[in-house]
Enzyme design. Structure first.
Site, PDB file in Angstrom:
ATOM      1  N   ASP A   1       0.925  -1.698  -0.094  1.00 58.02           N
ATOM      2  CA  ASP A   1      -0.278   0.315   0.089  1.00 58.02           C
ATOM      3  C   ASP A   1       0.895   1.024   0.174  1.00 58.02           C
ATOM      4  O   ASP A   1       1.624   1.683  -0.167  1.00 58.02           O
ATOM      5  CB  ASP A   1      -0.754   0.050   0.631  1.00 58.02           C
ATOM      6  CG  ASP A   1      -1.725   1.532   0.992  1.00 58.02           C
ATOM      7  OD1 ASP A   1      -2.755   1.549   1.095  1.00 58.02           O
ATOM      8  OD2 ASP A   1      -1.705   2.526   1.377  1.00 58.02           O
TER       9      ASP A   1
ATOM     10  N   ASN B   1      -1.934  12.778  -3.862  1.00 57.85           N
ATOM     11  CA  ASN B   1      -3.473  13.661  -4.317  1.00 57.85           C
ATOM     12  C   ASN B   1      -3.957  14.456  -3.889  1.00 57.85           C
ATOM     13  O   ASN B   1      -3.929  16.238  -4.917  1.00 57.85           O
ATOM     14  CB  ASN B   1      -4.820  12.684  -4.540  1.00 57.85           C
ATOM     15  CG  ASN B   1      -4.660  11.321  -5.516  1.00 57.85           C
ATOM     16  OD1 ASN B   1      -3.524  10.948  -6.379  1.00 57.85           O
ATOM     17  ND2 ASN B   1      -5.208  10.151  -4.882  1.00 57.85           N
TER      18      ASN B   1
ATOM     19  N   ASP C   1      -2.102  10.118 -10.089  1.00 56.40           N
ATOM     20  CA  ASP C   1      -2.256   8.804 -11.303  1.00 56.40           C
ATOM     21  C   ASP C   1      -1.049   8.532 -12.066  1.00 56.40           C
ATOM     22  O   ASP C   1      -0.190   6.867 -12.378  1.00 56.40           O
ATOM     23  CB  ASP C   1      -3.060   8.984 -12.764  1.00 56.40           C
ATOM     24  CG  ASP C   1      -4.516   8.645 -11.768  1.00 56.40           C
ATOM     25  OD1 ASP C   1      -4.965   8.419 -10.903  1.00 56.40           O
ATOM     26  OD2 ASP C   1      -5.460   9.552 -13.042  1.00 56.40           O
TER      27      ASP C   1
ATOM     28  N   GLU D   1      -4.952   2.235  -3.812  1.00 52.61           N
ATOM     29  CA  GLU D   1      -3.878   2.730  -3.792  1.00 52.61           C
ATOM     30  C   GLU D   1      -2.744   0.894  -3.468  1.00 52.61           C
ATOM     31  O   GLU D   1      -1.670   0.914  -3.014  1.00 52.61           O
ATOM     32  CB  GLU D   1      -3.243   3.844  -3.118  1.00 52.61           C
ATOM     33  CG  GLU D   1      -3.359   3.457  -2.232  1.00 52.61           C
ATOM     34  CD  GLU D   1      -4.927   4.656  -1.403  1.00 52.61           C
ATOM     35  OE1 GLU D   1      -4.780   5.044  -0.359  1.00 52.61           O
ATOM     36  OE2 GLU D   1      -5.533   4.678  -2.071  1.00 52.61           O
TER      37      GLU D   1
END
Length: 282
Positions: A126, A134, A143, A169
């Site tokens: 993770d 973000n 992305d 993620e």
């Protein structure tokens, strides 16, 4: 990919005609195949071209001359069908395998009774603090980070190993036919590649790390006294170990050895382990 039923009277009428012997039957099969292929119904199209080939063989005797165009059409449909199936098993953003492929492969890697045929390592990985990436740099750059992380995770995997996107993620590394120590080395190396990557070249101030939980299941014949463990249970154990890695400071790989949870690599010497437990974990 499952076979799709014809959806129009046009195809249904053609299918009825195919059952009748008569001139132009090869051409009729080819026409139906073209129509089906245009709709993405690759398997049915392929079957009709195979039928056309069979008719050509029957007409030509023992040494039939199959038209080159028909050969090319069959090969084209084969490739298009294979490509369409491969795309159905890929994550559209990262091009890693998706959950469908992960579930299928894990089913193949364990027996019907849940016992592992060979040594199998599953690492659930993770991205740390990805929401902050973000929020700070935007979702488009986020992305790009996911895509680059997948490239780094997939580098250097053993021949049968693969990376799949588990969701968001989170990614899974599946490592068949490895022993426990080798599995730790591979996952820790993947973590280091992510940490050491020059993320600032993408955006100044960007830093990306990952945490991982690594669950290893030895071959069934090496641990006959243990109850069989299925892939779902092994994923749950990897998830618990991932939580341990997060609670122990992140940017670490947590695994179990000799009945204890440990951290791999540099993390082992710089922090304590905050252990969690999963029901049924020995």
């Amino acid at each position: 990919m499952t076979a799709l039923r014809p959806e129009t009277a046009e195809i249904q009428q053609a299918d009825v005609s195919v059952d009748k012997q008569g001139p132009g039957l090869v051409g009729l099969h080819e026409s139906i195949a073209t129509l089906l292929a245009s709709r993405g119904q690759w398997r049915q199209a392929y079957q009709h071209l195979r039928s056309a080939l069979a008719l050509v063989h029957a007409d030509q005797g023992e040494e039939p001359h199959v038209p080159e165009q028909l050969r090319r059409e069959v090969e084209l449909l084969r490739r298009e069908h294979a490509e369409a199936r491969e795309q159905s098993l890929r994550d559209s953003l990262t091009d890693s395998y998706n959950r469908r492929y992960l579930d299928q492969r894990l089913m193949d890697l364990v027996t019907e009774h849940g016992a592992c045929r060979h040594g199998l390592a599953i690492a659930l990985m993770d991205l740390d603090w990805f929401k902050q990436v973000n929020d700070t740099f935007g979702h488009i750059l986020g992305d790009r980070v996911l895509q680059r992380v997948v490239e780094l995770l997939q580098h250097g995997l053993p021949e049968d190993g693969f990376c799949a996107r588990y969701g968001g993620e989170e990614f899974v590394l599946v490592l068949p036919r490895v022993d426990a120590s080798r599995a730790v080395e591979i996952v820790e190396a993947a973590r280091e590649r992510v940490e050491r990557h020059p993320w600032q070249e993408i955006a100044p101030g960007l830093r990306v790390t990952v945490s991982a939980g690594l669950a290893y299941e030895p071959p069934a014949d090496e641990a006959p006294e243990r109850p069989p463990v299925g892939a779902e249970q092994q994923l749950l154990r990897a998830d618990s170990l991932l939580y341990t890695a997060k609670q122990s400071g992140r940017n670490a790989v947590a695994y179990r050895a000799d009945g204890r949870v440990r951290l791999a690599g540099a993390a082992a010497g710089r922090r304590a382990v905050t252990e969690t437990r999963v029901l049924g974990y020995y």
